[in-house]
Motif scaffolding. Sequence first.
Motif, short mmCIF file in Angstrom:
data_model
loop_
_atom_site.label_atom_id
_atom_site.label_comp_id
_atom_site.label_asym_id
_atom_site.label_seq_id
_atom_site.Cartn_x
_atom_site.Cartn_y
_atom_site.Cartn_z
N LYS A 7 0.83 -1.19 0.00
CA LYS A 7 0.00 0.00 0.00
C LYS A 7 0.86 1.24 0.00
O LYS A 7 2.02 1.21 0.44
CB LYS A 7 -0.91 0.03 1.23
CG LYS A 7 -1.93 -1.08 1.23
CD LYS A 7 -2.85 -0.95 2.43
CE LYS A 7 -3.89 -2.05 2.40
NZ LYS A 7 -4.87 -1.89 3.49
N SER A 9 0.44 5.55 0.96
CA SER A 9 -0.40 6.55 1.60
C SER A 9 -0.25 7.86 0.86
O SER A 9 0.87 8.27 0.52
CB SER A 9 0.01 6.75 3.06
OG SER A 9 -0.22 5.58 3.78
N THR A 48 -14.35 3.73 -3.54
CA THR A 48 -14.66 2.98 -2.32
C THR A 48 -13.92 3.55 -1.12
O THR A 48 -14.48 3.72 -0.04
CB THR A 48 -14.32 1.49 -2.50
OG1 THR A 48 -15.13 0.97 -3.56
CG2 THR A 48 -14.57 0.70 -1.23
N ARG A 49 -12.65 3.88 -1.31
CA ARG A 49 -11.86 4.44 -0.20
C ARG A 49 -12.41 5.79 0.23
O ARG A 49 -12.52 6.08 1.41
CB ARG A 49 -10.39 4.58 -0.59
CG ARG A 49 -9.68 3.28 -0.97
CD ARG A 49 -9.47 2.32 0.19
NE ARG A 49 -8.60 2.80 1.22
CZ ARG A 49 -7.27 2.65 1.23
NH1 ARG A 49 -6.66 2.03 0.27
NH2 ARG A 49 -6.57 3.13 2.24
N GLU A 51 -15.41 6.79 -0.11
CA GLU A 51 -16.74 6.56 0.45
C GLU A 51 -16.69 6.01 1.87
O GLU A 51 -17.50 6.37 2.71
CB GLU A 51 -17.50 5.60 -0.47
CG GLU A 51 -18.96 5.48 -0.21
CD GLU A 51 -19.67 4.72 -1.31
OE1 GLU A 51 -20.82 5.08 -1.58
OE2 GLU A 51 -19.09 3.79 -1.89
N THR A 52 -15.73 5.14 2.14
CA THR A 52 -15.70 4.44 3.42
C THR A 52 -14.72 5.01 4.44
O THR A 52 -14.85 4.75 5.62
CB THR A 52 -15.38 2.94 3.23
OG1 THR A 52 -14.09 2.81 2.63
CG2 THR A 52 -16.43 2.27 2.37
N GLU A 53 -13.75 5.78 3.98
CA GLU A 53 -12.70 6.25 4.89
C GLU A 53 -12.68 7.75 5.10
O GLU A 53 -11.76 8.27 5.74
CB GLU A 53 -11.34 5.76 4.38
CG GLU A 53 -11.23 4.25 4.36
CD GLU A 53 -9.91 3.76 3.82
OE1 GLU A 53 -8.94 4.55 3.76
OE2 GLU A 53 -9.84 2.57 3.46
N THR A 54 -13.66 8.46 4.53
CA THR A 54 -13.71 9.91 4.70
C THR A 54 -15.14 10.35 5.01
O THR A 54 -16.07 9.56 4.93
CB THR A 54 -13.25 10.66 3.42
OG1 THR A 54 -14.26 10.52 2.41
CG2 THR A 54 -11.92 10.13 2.91
N ASP A 55 -15.28 11.62 5.33
CA ASP A 55 -16.62 12.17 5.54
C ASP A 55 -17.16 12.82 4.27
O ASP A 55 -18.22 13.43 4.28
CB ASP A 55 -16.59 13.20 6.68
CG ASP A 55 -15.77 14.44 6.33
OD1 ASP A 55 -14.96 14.40 5.38
OD2 ASP A 55 -15.94 15.46 7.01
#
Length: 77
Positions: A7, A9, A48-49, A51-55
């Motif tokens: 991964k 960042s 997806t990231r 959508e699921t890891e942020t506001d």
Amino acid sequence: MHQPLPKVSIELWRSDAIVLFDWLMSVDLNTVPITHPAEKQALMDLLTRLETETDVPGVTQEQIDAARAEVAHDMGW
């Protein structure tokens, strides 16, 4: 047995994330020019990231418009 994928960042300016999320939610990825199916999958993974890891999914249209203006500021086109 599969090895975990490496991964990286990255940090995005929040306005960039909002603009990208809004676009990815509205664009038909079947019409986006790609040269390899992995490109479409990478865009879906980004969506997806976001959508699921942020506001970001909870932003208003007013916030989307403001983010677009901030990102487009001084673009020259």
